[in-house]
Design a protein around this motif. Structure first.
Motif: not given
Length: 237
Positions: A41-66
């Protein structure tokens, strides 16, 4: 896959920790006997966290994000997790990896008998000021709540989802999760878990929101305890 357990991980400006977070969580979900998935759950990060989170979820079937539209705080991120979990059990941990997902197995051993199992950090690897302010805050909170918990600031927790969803969250209430389970006549227990020093990123809590903030929140908890609605259905037809 029929998942049984969702691990909620609030994230705010933790780009330097996310690669290691992915490694440790993916290793854990691949080996644990409980079928687990991860909700970042990305709590409105201002760094590159969201980009990295989306990449993580693309690579891992069991990972999801908000992703929040703006920063709303830790309690809001936890509530969003409670609202979106679709498994019978949920867990919570911080993204700074000062606790290990491997220790979820210690907590899951007890969740059948209890409704919330929380970690208590053994041999904490924090500064003297941080440890002392946390100890004082916990003592004040126990005086108000009588929950018997020594370390509600420990982020490693497992909760039955039905109980988590009945918690009326407000800002700061993440420190009172065991007390809110007791208001539902639920059963709670604390289990020692490991603690590690932060190796990347910056702590999001200072003296104010570790000590003085929780004192103010105690009065909000007392108001909620007085007004809390709880009932049990004896029969229906």
């Amino acid at each position: 896959m029929n998942y049984e357990f969702t691990i909620i991980v609030p994230i705010y400006n933790e780009q330097d920790n996310l690669e290691r977070l992915e490694q440790e969580l993916s290793r854990y979900v691949s080996r644990t006997r409980t079928k687990a998935k991860v909700l970042l759950i990305n709590d409105g990060s201002s760094d590159r966290s969201q980009e990295l989170i989306e990449n993580i979820c693309t690579r891992n079937e069991a990972f999801h994000f908000l992703e929040f539209a703006e920063n709303r705080g830790l309690s809001a991120a936890i509530k969003a997790g409670f609202d979106h979990v679709d498994t019978e059990l949920l867990g919570y941990m911080d993204s700074d990896l000062q606790t290990s997902p491997e220790d979820f197995d210690l907590l899951l051993e007890h969740i059948g008998e209890y409704d919330l199992v929380t970690g208590v950090r053994a041999d904490r690897k924090d500064s003297f000021v941080k440890n002392m302010s946390s100890a004082i805050a916990n003592k004040i909170r126990r005086t108000f709540t009588h929950d018997g918990m020594d370390d509600t600031g420990c982020p490693l927790k497992v909760i039955k989802t039905e109980y988590a969803r009945r918690i009326p969250m407000f800002k700061g209430l993440h420190r009172f999760l065991p007390a809110m389970i007791l208001l539902q006549n639920g059963k709670i227990i604390q289990i020692p878990v490991r603690h590690f020093p932060r190796t990347a990123g910056q702590a999001k809590f200072g003296l104010w929101n570790r000590l003085l903030g929780p004192l103010i929140d105690c009065f909000a908890y007392l108001w909620m305890k007085k007004k809390y609605i709880n009932y049990t259905i004896a029969k229906k037809g």
